[in-house]
Design an enzyme around this catalytic site. Structure first.
Site, PDB file in Angstrom:
ATOM      1  N   ARG A   1       0.833  -1.219   0.000  1.00 47.61           N
ATOM      2  CA  ARG A   1       0.000   0.000   0.000  1.00 47.61           C
ATOM      3  C   ARG A   1       0.855   1.251   0.000  1.00 47.61           C
ATOM      4  O   ARG A   1       1.980   1.250   0.497  1.00 47.61           O
ATOM      5  CB  ARG A   1      -0.871   0.026   1.262  1.00 47.61           C
ATOM      6  CG  ARG A   1      -2.311  -0.360   1.035  1.00 47.61           C
ATOM      7  CD  ARG A   1      -3.121  -0.138   2.302  1.00 47.61           C
ATOM      8  NE  ARG A   1      -3.237   1.296   2.649  1.00 47.61           N
ATOM      9  CZ  ARG A   1      -3.654   1.740   3.832  1.00 47.61           C
ATOM     10  NH1 ARG A   1      -3.980   0.891   4.781  1.00 47.61           N
ATOM     11  NH2 ARG A   1      -3.735   3.032   4.058  1.00 47.61           N
TER      12      ARG A   1
ATOM     13  N   HIS B   1       5.330   1.914 -18.573  1.00 45.75           N
ATOM     14  CA  HIS B   1       4.788   0.570 -18.367  1.00 45.75           C
ATOM     15  C   HIS B   1       5.263  -0.338 -19.502  1.00 45.75           C
ATOM     16  O   HIS B   1       5.226   0.052 -20.669  1.00 45.75           O
ATOM     17  CB  HIS B   1       3.262   0.617 -18.319  1.00 45.75           C
ATOM     18  CG  HIS B   1       2.665  -0.715 -18.027  1.00 45.75           C
ATOM     19  ND1 HIS B   1       2.635  -1.253 -16.748  1.00 45.75           N
ATOM     20  CD2 HIS B   1       2.132  -1.655 -18.849  1.00 45.75           C
ATOM     21  CE1 HIS B   1       2.092  -2.456 -16.802  1.00 45.75           C
ATOM     22  NE2 HIS B   1       1.783  -2.734 -18.062  1.00 45.75           N
TER      23      HIS B   1
HETATM   24  C1  GAR Z   1      10.460  -1.242 -16.199  1.00 44.36           C
HETATM   25  O1  GAR Z   1      10.437  -2.221 -17.194  1.00 44.36           O
HETATM   26  C2  GAR Z   1       9.107  -0.589 -16.052  1.00 44.36           C
HETATM   27  O2  GAR Z   1       8.415  -0.493 -17.265  1.00 44.36           O
HETATM   28  C3  GAR Z   1       8.426  -1.556 -15.121  1.00 44.36           C
HETATM   29  O3  GAR Z   1       9.407  -1.901 -14.185  1.00 44.36           O
HETATM   30  C4  GAR Z   1      10.686  -1.859 -14.822  1.00 44.36           C
HETATM   31  C5  GAR Z   1      11.609  -1.026 -13.960  1.00 44.36           C
HETATM   32  O4  GAR Z   1      12.911  -1.090 -14.447  1.00 44.36           O
HETATM   33  N1  GAR Z   1       7.301  -0.946 -14.514  1.00 44.36           N
HETATM   34  C6  GAR Z   1       6.177  -1.612 -14.242  1.00 44.36           C
HETATM   35  O5  GAR Z   1       6.006  -2.788 -14.473  1.00 44.36           O
HETATM   36  C7  GAR Z   1       5.085  -0.746 -13.612  1.00 44.36           C
HETATM   37  N2  GAR Z   1       3.825  -1.386 -13.704  1.00 44.36           N
HETATM   38  P1  GAR Z   1      14.024  -0.063 -13.974  1.00 44.36           P
HETATM   39  O6  GAR Z   1      13.961  -0.010 -12.443  1.00 44.36           O
HETATM   40  O7  GAR Z   1      15.300  -0.678 -14.448  1.00 44.36           O
HETATM   41  O8  GAR Z   1      13.728   1.267 -14.587  1.00 44.36           O
END
Ligand code: GAR
Length: 201
Positions: free
Chosen positions: A71, A117
């Site tokens: 949360r 995303h």
């Molecule tokens: C990224 O691929 C982003 O799109 C995803 O987490 C990863 C973070 O990578 N976000 C989600 O899934 C949000 N729903 P990073 O920490 O290396 O930028």
């Protein structure tokens, strides 16, 4: 939160590795994004995004979520919004931030909160979108930068980029391909949003 000054001030929220934050920093470093990251916040004190920020000399804070695992309590959101405001942040970038932002923070940064995303929204919202695409047998996926609204990955889309899902892809190989696109897309989306805000001011 004025758009009067020249250099865009960014705040970044992340829970993990921070490769997207690094890509934004790299775009700033190579002159393709006229901006400054002034504050990086994480709900995870161990997150590598904090290390990356510290190595780049950027101020960091750990978000206190009152002991909740998933949360994002209202009072924590207000505290985050206040830290971002105090740092003079113009735009807030969620970059792998794994808690759902709701009204308290949204109302402090209306139309100034972006998220990246790893899918072509509206396909595959939620967690491990790359895994959802592989399990679903999709032949295309990608990434989306969108404005954050009160839903999960539902806000208006700013930019998208697609990648193929290849035969033999695992969730991990697809995610790696998507991340390469993300690292181009996020700086481009920030440029687009900032240009729009400046043209309106
Ligand atoms: C990224 O691929 C982003 O799109 C995803 O987490 C990863 C973070 O990578 N976000 C989600 O899934 C949000 N729903 P990073 O920490 O290396 O930028």
């Amino acid at each position: 939160m004025s758009t009067g000054h020249q250099t865009l001030k960014l705040g970044v929220l992340g829970s993990g590795s921070g490769s997207n934050m690094q890509a934004i920093l790299d775009a700033i470093g190579n002159g393709t994004l006229d901006a400054e990251i002034v504050l990086v916040l994480s709900d995870n004190p161990e997150a590598y995004i904090l290390k990356r920020a510290e190595m780049a000399g950027i101020a960091t804070e750990v978000i206190d979520c009152d002991g909740y695992v998933t949360r994002f309590p209202d009072d924590s959101q207000v505290a985050v919004g206040q830290m971002l405001r105090d740092a003079g942040v113009d735009l807030v970038c969620l970059a792998g931030f794994m808690r759902i932002v709701k009204a308290p923070l949204l109302e402090m940064f209306p139309e100034r909160l972006l998220n990246i995303h790893p899918s072509l929204l509206p396909a595959y919202p939620g967690l491990r979108a790359w895994g959802q695409a592989v399990s679903d047998g999709a032949n295309e996926s990608g990434c989306t930068v969108h404005y954050v609204d009160a839903g999960m990955d539902t806000g208006p889309i700013i930019l998208q980029s697609s990648v193929p899902v290849l035969a033999g892809d695992s969730a991990e190989t697809l995610h790696a391909r998507i991340q390469l696109e993300e690292h181009q897309l996020y700086p481009a989306a920030i440029r687009k949003v900032w240009a729009k805000l400046q043209s309106e001011s």
